[in-house]
Scaffold this motif. Structure first.
Motif, PDB file in Angstrom:
ATOM      1  N   GLN A  38      -0.387   3.099 -14.775  1.00 64.01           N
ATOM      2  CA  GLN A  38      -0.541   3.510 -13.519  1.00 64.01           C
ATOM      3  C   GLN A  38       0.665   3.632 -12.634  1.00 64.01           C
TER       4      GLN A  38
ATOM      5  N   TYR B  75       0.963  -1.302  -0.009  1.00 61.50           N
ATOM      6  CA  TYR B  75      -0.216  -0.043   0.004  1.00 61.50           C
ATOM      7  C   TYR B  75       0.793   1.350   0.144  1.00 61.50           C
TER       8      TYR B  75
ATOM      9  N   ASN C 295      -3.251   3.054  -0.937  1.00 63.96           N
ATOM     10  CA  ASN C 295      -3.725   2.590  -1.990  1.00 63.96           C
ATOM     11  C   ASN C 295      -2.767   1.173  -2.207  1.00 63.96           C
TER      12      ASN C 295
ATOM     13  N   TYR D  81      -1.879  -2.357  -9.936  1.00 62.67           N
ATOM     14  CA  TYR D  81      -1.731  -1.274 -10.784  1.00 62.67           C
ATOM     15  C   TYR D  81      -1.341  -1.593 -12.306  1.00 62.67           C
TER      16      TYR D  81
END
Length: 225
Positions: free
Chosen positions: A79, A66, A70, A75
């Motif tokens: 991203q 994280y 997030n 991803y």
């Protein structure tokens, strides 16, 4: 204390079947914001692999990482690249400098990629070059510099955009002890004053003594977890 990076049960394997090698095994750790943290361990212990996962350069085989809350392991490439462009500075052991660019131009290139406003470039370039003590080499290209000087350019380029996170793989390995401690003091100043979090790998026991946190990796696990 608020955390920037939180790692839950992260594993990383390479190869398949009988040839599978588990490099990281159930890693759990939390990296607080605005702290200078080191990963130590023998070659092959998984330090660089873990840095690559935190920097979204690779994906874990299991578990989750994280970044500011997030989860980043899912991803897309786009991203991940955007996360690195805007939020992360990476100092590689291979330096990664552009051969035809001078010291100043290499740092400017990093600022351009990170989207730093052009009006700030000159000040950022000058400040980062001063931090690594290369004022007299600012107009030189990488091939005109020693290995230690190239390492210092790579450090300056990563520092200049003032990213939220800097990942540094053995950043002081090519430096003499005086310059190594100067770089570490600069790192500490950044974490104290610039809202930057730094995770580095090191073998230097002198440096480990002055850092905020040191995690030891042994056989792909955090020792004394």
């Amino acid at each position: 204390m608020q955390s920037l990076i939180h790692i839950e049960d992260v594993e990383k394997s390479f190869g398949n079947g009988n040839k599978e090698v588990k490099v990281l095994k159930k890693i759990n750790m939390t990296i607080p914001t605005n702290q200078l943290t080191a990963l130590r361990g023998r070659s092959g212990s998984g330090k660089t692999t873990l840095l690559n996962l935190i920097g979204a350069l690779d994906k874990p085989s299991g578990g989750e990482i994280y970044f500011n809350g997030n989860p980043i392991s899912s991803y897309s490439e786009k991203q991940s690249a955007e996360l690195r462009r805007v939020k992360i500075g990476i100092i590689f052991q291979s330096y990664g400098l552009v051969p035809l660019m001078t010291v100043e131009e290499n740092i400017e290139f990093g600022l351009r990629i990170a989207g730093v406003p052009r009006n700030d470039w000159n000040d950022r370039i000058r400040e980062s070059i001063a931090i690594v003590g290369l004022e007299k080499r600012a107009k030189h290209r990488p091939l005109e510099l020693s290995g230690g000087e190239q390492q210092r350019v790579a450090i300056a380029r990563a520092l200049a955009p003032r990213p939220a996170l800097i990942l540094a793989d053995e950043p002081t390995a090519e430096l003499d002890s005086n310059m190594a401690f100067q770089i570490i003091r600069a790192f500490q100043s950044l974490t104290n004053n610039q809202q930057t979090t730094i995770i580095m790998t090191t073998h230097d026991p002198g440096i480990m003594e002055i850092l905020d946190h040191v995690y030891t990796l042994e056989d792909g696990q955090i020792a004394n977890q």
